[in-house]
Scaffold this motif. Structure first.
Motif, PDB file in Angstrom:
ATOM      1  N   ASP A  23      84.872  41.739  79.340  1.00  0.00           N
ATOM      2  CA  ASP A  23      85.879  41.604  80.409  1.00  0.00           C
ATOM      3  C   ASP A  23      87.295  41.392  79.880  1.00  0.00           C
ATOM      4  OD1 ASP A  23      84.155  41.959  82.528  1.00  0.00           O
ATOM      5  OD2 ASP A  23      83.597  39.840  82.610  1.00  0.00           O
ATOM      6  N   CYS A  24      87.716  42.252  78.977  1.00  0.00           N
ATOM      7  CA  CYS A  24      89.048  42.048  78.403  1.00  0.00           C
ATOM      8  C   CYS A  24      90.105  42.989  78.981  1.00  0.00           C
ATOM      9  CB  CYS A  24      89.002  42.113  76.883  1.00  0.00           C
ATOM     10  SG  CYS A  24      88.483  43.680  76.209  1.00  0.00           S
ATOM     11  N   PHE A  25      89.782  43.638  80.106  1.00  0.00           N
ATOM     12  CA  PHE A  25      90.808  44.427  80.815  1.00  0.00           C
ATOM     13  C   PHE A  25      91.560  43.512  81.782  1.00  0.00           C
ATOM     14  CE2 PHE A  25      88.236  47.933  79.378  1.00  0.00           C
ATOM     15  CZ  PHE A  25      89.153  48.960  79.219  1.00  0.00           C
ATOM     16  N   TYR A  26      92.874  43.754  81.896  1.00  0.00           N
ATOM     17  CA  TYR A  26      93.726  42.994  82.811  1.00  0.00           C
ATOM     18  C   TYR A  26      94.636  43.963  83.548  1.00  0.00           C
ATOM     19  CZ  TYR A  26      92.088  39.045  80.092  1.00  0.00           C
ATOM     20  OH  TYR A  26      91.282  38.124  79.482  1.00  0.00           O
ATOM     21  N   GLU A  27      95.154  43.527  84.708  1.00  0.00           N
ATOM     22  CA  GLU A  27      96.079  44.343  85.488  1.00  0.00           C
ATOM     23  C   GLU A  27      97.497  44.180  84.961  1.00  0.00           C
ATOM     24  OE1 GLU A  27      95.970  46.271  88.283  1.00  0.00           O
ATOM     25  OE2 GLU A  27      93.961  45.960  89.077  1.00  0.00           O
ATOM     26  N   GLY A  28      98.126  45.301  84.606  1.00  0.00           N
ATOM     27  CA  GLY A  28      99.558  45.292  84.313  1.00  0.00           C
ATOM     28  C   GLY A  28     100.314  45.611  85.588  1.00  0.00           C
ATOM     29  N   GLU A  29     101.592  45.977  85.459  1.00  0.00           N
ATOM     30  CA  GLU A  29     102.383  46.255  86.665  1.00  0.00           C
ATOM     31  C   GLU A  29     101.888  47.493  87.390  1.00  0.00           C
ATOM     32  OE1 GLU A  29     106.546  46.333  85.772  1.00  0.00           O
ATOM     33  OE2 GLU A  29     106.642  44.156  85.615  1.00  0.00           O
ATOM     34  N   ASN A  30     101.628  48.553  86.646  1.00  0.00           N
ATOM     35  CA  ASN A  30     101.167  49.788  87.288  1.00  0.00           C
ATOM     36  C   ASN A  30     100.072  50.479  86.476  1.00  0.00           C
ATOM     37  OD1 ASN A  30     102.713  50.607  85.172  1.00  0.00           O
ATOM     38  ND2 ASN A  30     104.152  51.819  86.349  1.00  0.00           N
ATOM     39  N   MET A  31      99.451  49.714  85.598  1.00  0.00           N
ATOM     40  CA  MET A  31      98.360  50.245  84.770  1.00  0.00           C
ATOM     41  C   MET A  31      97.517  49.086  84.251  1.00  0.00           C
ATOM     42  SD  MET A  31     100.488  51.229  81.309  1.00  0.00           S
ATOM     43  CE  MET A  31      99.197  50.866  80.089  1.00  0.00           C
ATOM     44  N   LEU A  32      96.368  49.417  83.760  1.00  0.00           N
ATOM     45  CA  LEU A  32      95.519  48.399  83.152  1.00  0.00           C
ATOM     46  C   LEU A  32      95.919  48.192  81.698  1.00  0.00           C
ATOM     47  CD1 LEU A  32      92.076  49.643  84.498  1.00  0.00           C
ATOM     48  CD2 LEU A  32      93.356  47.657  85.297  1.00  0.00           C
ATOM     49  N   VAL A  33      95.604  47.018  81.174  1.00  0.00           N
ATOM     50  CA  VAL A  33      95.805  46.757  79.751  1.00  0.00           C
ATOM     51  C   VAL A  33      94.546  46.096  79.190  1.00  0.00           C
ATOM     52  CG1 VAL A  33      98.325  46.518  79.905  1.00  0.00           C
ATOM     53  CG2 VAL A  33      96.867  44.484  80.185  1.00  0.00           C
ATOM     54  N   ILE A  34      94.421  46.126  77.882  1.00  0.00           N
ATOM     55  CA  ILE A  34      93.332  45.449  77.169  1.00  0.00           C
ATOM     56  C   ILE A  34      93.938  44.316  76.349  1.00  0.00           C
ATOM     57  CG2 ILE A  34      91.666  45.709  75.263  1.00  0.00           C
ATOM     58  CD1 ILE A  34      91.284  48.640  76.231  1.00  0.00           C
ATOM     59  N   HIS A  35      93.330  43.133  76.386  1.00  0.00           N
ATOM     60  CA  HIS A  35      93.804  42.058  75.501  1.00  0.00           C
ATOM     61  C   HIS A  35      93.353  42.391  74.076  1.00  0.00           C
ATOM     62  CE1 HIS A  35      94.935  38.412  73.701  1.00  0.00           C
ATOM     63  NE2 HIS A  35      95.160  37.770  74.848  1.00  0.00           N
ATOM     64  N   PRO A  36      94.306  42.633  73.184  1.00  0.00           N
ATOM     65  CA  PRO A  36      93.946  43.086  71.830  1.00  0.00           C
ATOM     66  C   PRO A  36      93.102  42.081  71.048  1.00  0.00           C
ATOM     67  CG  PRO A  36      96.339  43.156  72.161  1.00  0.00           C
ATOM     68  CD  PRO A  36      95.747  42.513  73.380  1.00  0.00           C
ATOM     69  N   ASN A  69     100.233  45.907  75.656  1.00  0.00           N
ATOM     70  CA  ASN A  69      98.952  45.431  76.201  1.00  0.00           C
ATOM     71  C   ASN A  69      98.851  43.921  76.078  1.00  0.00           C
ATOM     72  OD1 ASN A  69      96.341  47.752  76.477  1.00  0.00           O
ATOM     73  ND2 ASN A  69      98.416  48.399  76.023  1.00  0.00           N
ATOM     74  N   ARG A  70      99.266  43.388  74.923  1.00  0.00           N
ATOM     75  CA  ARG A  70      99.195  41.940  74.708  1.00  0.00           C
ATOM     76  C   ARG A  70     100.077  41.199  75.716  1.00  0.00           C
ATOM     77  NH1 ARG A  70      97.652  39.351  70.362  1.00  0.00           N
ATOM     78  NH2 ARG A  70      97.934  41.127  68.987  1.00  0.00           N
ATOM     79  N   LYS A  71     101.279  41.708  75.923  1.00  0.00           N
ATOM     80  CA  LYS A  71     102.236  41.058  76.820  1.00  0.00           C
ATOM     81  C   LYS A  71     101.652  40.907  78.230  1.00  0.00           C
ATOM     82  CE  LYS A  71     106.611  42.039  79.098  1.00  0.00           C
ATOM     83  NZ  LYS A  71     107.652  43.066  79.215  1.00  0.00           N
ATOM     84  N   TYR A  72     101.110  41.984  78.766  1.00  0.00           N
ATOM     85  CA  TYR A  72     100.609  41.910  80.139  1.00  0.00           C
ATOM     86  C   TYR A  72      99.273  41.184  80.229  1.00  0.00           C
ATOM     87  CZ  TYR A  72     104.554  44.427  81.846  1.00  0.00           C
ATOM     88  OH  TYR A  72     105.844  44.759  82.166  1.00  0.00           O
ATOM     89  N   ALA A  73      98.436  41.306  79.203  1.00  0.00           N
ATOM     90  CA  ALA A  73      97.151  40.597  79.225  1.00  0.00           C
ATOM     91  C   ALA A  73      97.370  39.094  79.198  1.00  0.00           C
ATOM     92  CB  ALA A  73      96.295  41.030  78.036  1.00  0.00           C
ATOM     93  N   GLU A  74      98.412  38.655  78.495  1.00  0.00           N
ATOM     94  CA  GLU A  74      98.644  37.218  78.347  1.00  0.00           C
ATOM     95  C   GLU A  74      99.331  36.605  79.556  1.00  0.00           C
ATOM     96  OE1 GLU A  74     100.399  36.646  74.469  1.00  0.00           O
ATOM     97  OE2 GLU A  74      98.420  36.709  73.533  1.00  0.00           O
ATOM     98  N   LEU A  75      99.738  37.430  80.528  1.00  0.00           N
ATOM     99  CA  LEU A  75     100.294  36.883  81.768  1.00  0.00           C
ATOM    100  C   LEU A  75      99.199  36.254  82.622  1.00  0.00           C
ATOM    101  CD1 LEU A  75     102.833  39.661  82.850  1.00  0.00           C
ATOM    102  CD2 LEU A  75     103.307  37.468  81.754  1.00  0.00           C
ATOM    103  N   TRP A  76      97.949  36.580  82.326  1.00  0.00           N
ATOM    104  CA  TRP A  76      96.841  36.073  83.143  1.00  0.00           C
ATOM    105  C   TRP A  76      96.303  34.754  82.601  1.00  0.00           C
ATOM    106  CZ3 TRP A  76      95.560  38.237  87.720  1.00  0.00           C
ATOM    107  CH2 TRP A  76      96.151  39.464  87.999  1.00  0.00           C
TER     108      TRP A  76
END
Ligand code: SF4
Length: 76
Positions: A23-36, A69-76
């Motif tokens: 479960d390492c996918f996260y929602e970005g602003e307009n796309m998904l990201v992976i926590h590296p 990807n790291r930036k948006y994943a870490e917002l969660w």
């Protein structure tokens, strides 16, 4: 580690999220990201992506996308 790039933008599929064992996918602003740091490099998500937006971080010029990807994943 696998990373999502901008080919994901506006894609409506979430098949990648469903198959990820950690479960390492996260929602970005307009796309998904992976926590590296959470991705275990299993590669299961890559063939599920219809937009070919999930690529290994070992490909050329991926550094920008790893940080994105790291930036948006870490917002969660
Ligand atoms: Fe999840 Fe495996 Fe894809 Fe990494 S490679 S994001 S662990 S499914």
């Amino acid at each position: 580690t696998y990373i999502v790039n901008d080919a994901c933008i506006a894609c409506k599929y979430t098949d990648c999220v469903e198959v990820c064992p950690v479960d390492c996918f996260y929602e970005g602003e307009n796309m998904l990201v992976i926590h590296p740091d959470e991705c275990i490099d299993c590669g299961v998500c890559e063939p599920e992506c219809p937009a070919d937006a999930i690529r290994p971080d070992t490909e050329p010029d991926m550094e920008k996308w790893v940080e994105f990807n790291r930036k948006y994943a870490e917002l969660w």
